[in-house]
Design an enzyme around this catalytic site. Sequence first.
Site, PDB file in Angstrom:
ATOM      1  N   GLU A 119       0.909  -1.117  -0.075  1.00  0.00           N
ATOM      2  CA  GLU A 119      -0.005  -0.032   0.017  1.00  0.00           C
ATOM      3  C   GLU A 119       1.003   1.340  -0.042  1.00  0.00           C
ATOM      4  OE1 GLU A 119      -2.226  -3.298   1.866  1.00  0.00           O
ATOM      5  OE2 GLU A 119      -0.479  -2.346   2.710  1.00  0.00           O
ATOM      6  N   TYR A 131       7.486   2.588  -7.950  1.00  0.00           N
ATOM      7  CA  TYR A 131       6.794   1.236  -7.905  1.00  0.00           C
ATOM      8  C   TYR A 131       6.324   0.628  -9.515  1.00  0.00           C
ATOM      9  CZ  TYR A 131       6.687   1.818  -2.976  1.00  0.00           C
ATOM     10  OH  TYR A 131       6.866   1.843  -1.451  1.00  0.00           O
TER      11      TYR A 131
END
Length: 163
Positions: A119, A131
Amino acid sequence: MSALPTPTDATLPPQPQARFETLTLARLDAVLAVEQRAYSHPWTRGNFTDALASGYQAQLLMAGDHLLGYFVAMLGVDEVHLLNITVAPEFQRQGWARVLLDALALWSRGRGAQWLWLEVRASNLRAQHIYEAHGYRRVGERKRYYPADHGQREDAVVMSLPL
């Protein structure tokens, strides 16, 4: 490029190579100092000691005595959940997050994991881009997941990476 101190005199020894070390209680104060500088809502000593007591994977990225960054991850059935990844502010934008993510993926594959999960704060676009560049994809969101200022909560973007 490196923010590590560089010798100005050719007679000085070269700088040490980056290496991984397991997080231990002896290094926790250094980790907490980075955590405090890096986040508005940092993990507490209790968060880290609980993670260590639970046997979670907790690795430091070091260069000499410099703490470049760290990650904490939890192994599950066929998956790993990244709980915390941090690059010390003075070493950000130098590629160390990619090194940490590569090490996490290698460790995860070695444990038979098929997926990595994480998360990230909805407002942390820089981390989301890192990411995504590493192959993670957005798969959902968690409403009001993170603490925010003034008693508010912030949504999390859920991301995953197939291994």
